[in-house]
Scaffold this active site. Structure first.
Site, mmCIF file in Angstrom:
data_model
loop_
_atom_site.group_PDB
_atom_site.id
_atom_site.type_symbol
_atom_site.label_atom_id
_atom_site.label_comp_id
_atom_site.label_asym_id
_atom_site.label_seq_id
_atom_site.Cartn_x
_atom_site.Cartn_y
_atom_site.Cartn_z
ATOM 1 N N CYS A 84 3.914 6.799 -0.033
ATOM 2 C CA CYS A 84 2.979 7.352 1.141
ATOM 3 C C CYS A 84 2.839 8.799 1.014
ATOM 4 C CB CYS A 84 4.004 6.806 2.498
ATOM 5 S SG CYS A 84 2.977 7.093 3.689
ATOM 6 N N HIS A 184 5.483 0.764 1.550
ATOM 7 C CA HIS A 184 6.908 1.573 1.702
ATOM 8 C C HIS A 184 7.897 0.384 1.039
ATOM 9 C CE1 HIS A 184 6.528 5.222 3.864
ATOM 10 N NE2 HIS A 184 5.341 4.793 4.259
ATOM 11 N N GLU A 186 10.825 0.769 0.109
ATOM 12 C CA GLU A 186 12.197 1.131 0.591
ATOM 13 C C GLU A 186 12.437 0.662 2.309
ATOM 14 O OE1 GLU A 186 9.680 3.166 1.092
ATOM 15 O OE2 GLU A 186 9.812 4.659 2.609
#
Lengths: 215, 80
Positions: A84, A184, A186
């Protein structure tokens, strides 16, 4: 294998990125003002709003002391993952081709998206399945490049959240050691949030780096 | 010297901000406005204006997606 997760003033996904990396390997934070990469095997530039995203997203962070070392590390073949805002920073730094523009809708998008792995041979996707379910959350994610680029991830048909060119969600550099993506991974590492597909990105990096260590 | 840098989205790149403004004008009763584009204005005092193009290329502008125009010797803002 040790991951280094960079923190800028304004970074906000650093803790999740560290947690994700720690689920597959060792990990520690790297501070923006410290050019020392502490001997890490892979660098993660997480999401957020580095330096307030003033001027353009990623434009100021690109000149942080740690970035000079990251650029050197990348040019020497080191593995760098930008998520991002990290993707925006890597584009601004010239480590990745192209640029990120405001979403066509001009709206902040926040939702789970289906991704198709366009290249499963990269150090970032070698352990990934063909499709990934990972969240996006951004306002400036419309990927653009005037030249053809090595595409690693695409939004599945009908899933493009930002109007990016050719449904591009993630690209790598020509050498294949620097990867940036808007979704994302994560945030998709635990069943609690519905998908663990993001973990396969970190697992891929670990496999790649340990493979190199054996040589 | 006070200088001004005008930054515009490059021609051919979709400019949703410009489109949004263009759609808002008729809603307010203004007609006949077209090709609206929204950019950025940067004003700065510089000792050496010859450095301005390099400043633009390295930081103020992303030349991949933006065009820029440098205007030298603009009046200083009252109060600055």
């Amino acid at each position: 294998v040790k991951f280094g997760v960079v923190r800028f003033p304004g970074t906000c996904d650093d803790v999740d990125a560290l947690d994700a990396a720690k689920r597959v390997a060792e990990a520690e934070f790297l501070w923006h003002a410290d050019p020392d990469l502490h001997g890490v095997d892979a660098v993660v530039i997480p999401g957020g709003f580095s330096y307030g995203d003033y001027l353009r997203a990623g434009a100021i962070a690109r000149f942080a002391p740690v970035m000079e070392s990251v650029i050197e590390f990348a040019n020497a073949g080191g593995i760098v993952l930008g998520i991002c805002n990290g993707f925006q920073i890597l584009c601004e730094a010239g480590l990745l081709p192209g640029a990120l523009l405001p979403n066509t809708s001009l709206k902040f998008v926040f939702r789970q998206v289906e991704l198709v792995v366009a290249d499963a041979t990269t150090p970032f996707t070698r352990a990934s399945p063909e499709r990934l379910s990972i969240p996006v959350k951004h306002t400036t994610g419309r990927y653009y490049s005037p030249e053809p680029v090595p595409v690693v991830l695409r939004y599945a048909r009908g899933e493009n959240p930002n109007g990016s060119q050719d449904d591009i969600a993630g690209v790598c550099n020509e050498a294949g050691n620097v990867f940036g993506l808007m979704p994302h991974p994560e945030h998709a590492v635990d069943d609690l949030t519905g998908s663990t597909d993001g973990l396969t990105i970190f697992e891929s990096i670990k496999q790649h780096v340990s493979g190199h260590a054996l040589v | 010297m006070r200088a001004r840098v005008l930054v515009r989205p490059k021609a051919g790149i979709l400019d949703p901000q410009g489109q949004a403004v263009e759609r808002a004008l008729p809603a307010l009763g203004f007609s006949g406005a077209a090709n609206v584009h929204v950019g950025r204005l940067i004003e700065l005092d510089v000792e050496d204006p010859a450095q301005l193009p390099a400043m633009c290329e390295r930081l103020l502008v992303n030349p991949l997606i933006e065009d820029y125009e440098i205007v030298e010797s603009v009046p200083t803002h009252a109060g600055t």
